[in-house]
Motif scaffolding. Structure first.
Motif, PDB file in Angstrom:
ATOM      1  N   THR A 127       0.913  12.394  -7.534  1.00  8.97           N
ATOM      2  CA  THR A 127       1.674  11.186  -7.134  1.00  8.97           C
ATOM      3  C   THR A 127       0.763  10.339  -6.490  1.00  8.97           C
ATOM      4  O   THR A 127       1.230   9.165  -6.301  1.00  8.97           O
ATOM      5  CB  THR A 127       2.515  11.712  -5.823  1.00  8.97           C
ATOM      6  OG1 THR A 127       1.667  12.299  -4.835  1.00  8.97           O
ATOM      7  CG2 THR A 127       3.490  12.610  -6.369  1.00  8.97           C
ATOM      8  N   GLU A 174       3.166   7.258  -5.938  1.00 10.33           N
ATOM      9  CA  GLU A 174       4.801   7.037  -6.498  1.00 10.33           C
ATOM     10  C   GLU A 174       5.690   6.877  -5.425  1.00 10.33           C
ATOM     11  O   GLU A 174       5.574   7.671  -4.314  1.00 10.33           O
ATOM     12  CB  GLU A 174       4.807   8.120  -7.477  1.00 10.33           C
ATOM     13  CG  GLU A 174       5.134   9.580  -7.005  1.00 10.33           C
ATOM     14  CD  GLU A 174       6.413  10.140  -6.730  1.00 10.33           C
ATOM     15  OE1 GLU A 174       6.470  10.973  -6.202  1.00 10.33           O
ATOM     16  OE2 GLU A 174       7.509   9.394  -7.175  1.00 10.33           O
ATOM     17  N   TYR A 198      10.630   0.157 -10.992  1.00  8.14           N
ATOM     18  CA  TYR A 198       9.138   0.292 -11.280  1.00  8.14           C
ATOM     19  C   TYR A 198       8.362  -1.006 -10.909  1.00  8.14           C
ATOM     20  O   TYR A 198       8.450  -2.200 -11.080  1.00  8.14           O
ATOM     21  CB  TYR A 198       8.911   0.849 -12.770  1.00  8.14           C
ATOM     22  CG  TYR A 198       9.818   1.935 -13.342  1.00  8.14           C
ATOM     23  CD1 TYR A 198       9.704   3.060 -12.627  1.00  8.14           C
ATOM     24  CD2 TYR A 198      10.741   1.807 -14.450  1.00  8.14           C
ATOM     25  CE1 TYR A 198      10.570   3.934 -13.182  1.00  8.14           C
ATOM     26  CE2 TYR A 198      11.413   2.663 -14.865  1.00  8.14           C
ATOM     27  CZ  TYR A 198      11.332   3.688 -14.234  1.00  8.14           C
ATOM     28  OH  TYR A 198      12.199   5.048 -14.736  1.00  8.14           O
TER      29      TYR A 198
END
Length: 304
Positions: A127, A174, A198
């Motif tokens: 991540t 993330e 995103y």
């Protein structure tokens, strides 16, 4: 301290019962409030939230406004809080997760705290991320994300498992599970709604880092992310790729963004030549001047 749990739903009904159960375990012993922003779900997401969490605040967006807009609306509609837990509906918090993240927020220079995250099979998800660069994108194109990610100068994804064993700062992480201090939100928020989906978490975390409030990884805090489909959906992968160019241009200007675009095009075109459908879609969009100028929204995503 009171934690605001900000969740954005979009046809998420099947995930919500387990999500609410996970909140009770992950926030045990803490004062918290759940606010859900619903992006015009066509299933029973809104009714499910009201049934499963009657004290929650529900914001009906009335349209698919995007992830950042949902987070911003949830924060704006919530009672006073000391930290904001941005959470995907498909994340399950382990007991004590948020208390450990709160402890990390008290560390100097910390604005965002993120946990150790595994997938549904219990495997570590990489991540943590380094700041996007032309060199790292070229490294990804030539070596692959995992191999390049083991080399700090050549990979954006932090792909060395040893680096997930201890607490550390990352350029960003993330955005499925992020605890943000109220101070960080006040200084760096809201999230940039122009990204739709995103790169919004990348933009926010990098702006926070620029302001001296870094993203701290906390290995003692645990969560499970069942994960979305950006790796297998051509449309979502194309959107992710375009937004990387837009973010780089926002931070570094058009000239340097041109070099970054070329590196991304090389990466996606080389993978498209191997028959990968998401990369074929991304290559097609990178070669479209109209797509590069466009601010993505639900209509553009639907065209994919």
């Amino acid at each position: 301290m009171t934690v605001l749990v900000a969740v954005v739903t979009f046809n998420s009904e099947r995930l919500l019962a387990d999500l609410v159960d996970g909140l009770r375990a992950g926030l045990d012993g803490l004062a918290w409030h759940l606010t859900v922003a619903d992006n015009a779900s066509k299933d029973g997401s809104v009714a499910a939230v009201r049934r499963l969490a009657p004290d929650a605040t529900v914001v009906e967006m009335g349209r698919n406004a995007g992830y950042a807009a949902g987070i911003n609306a949830a924060v704006a509609a919530s009672p006073a809080h000391d930290a904001i837990l941005v959470l995907n509906p498909d994340v399950r918090l382990a007991p004590g997760c948020v208390a450990r993240l709160l402890e990390a927020l008290r560390e100097p220079g910390t604005g965002i705290a993120v946990p150790h995250i595994v997938d549904g099979a219990g495997e570590l998800i990489y991540t943590l991320r380094r700041e996007p660069s032309v060199l790292r994108t070229l490294g990804d194109a030539v070596l692959g994300a995992r191999r390049a990610g083991r080399l700090g100068a050549l990979g954006e994804v932090v792909a060395d498992e040893r680096l997930y064993a201890r607490e550390r700062f990352a350029d960003w992480a993330e955005g499925s599970t992020m605890l943000i201090s109220a101070e960080c939100w006040q200084r760096c928020g809201p999230w940039d709604e122009s990204f739709f989906l995103y790169s919004e978490e990348t933009d926010f975390a990098l702006r926070a880092r620029d302001a001296g409030l870094g993203t701290r990884y906390v290995p003692a805090a645990h969560a499970t992310h069942l994960e979305g489909d950006s790796r297998v959906s051509p449309g979502l992968w194309a959107l992710l790729t375009l937004n990387k160019v837009r973010l780089f241009r926002k931070r570094h200007g058009r000239v340097r963004a041109g070099a970054y675009w070329a590196a991304l095009l090389l990466r996606e075109a080389s993978r498209a030549a191997l028959g990968k459908r998401p990369s074929r879609a991304a290559t097609r969009e990178l070669l479209s001047p109209a797509r590069l100028r466009e601010t993505p929204g639900p209509a553009s995503v639907a065209r994919w």
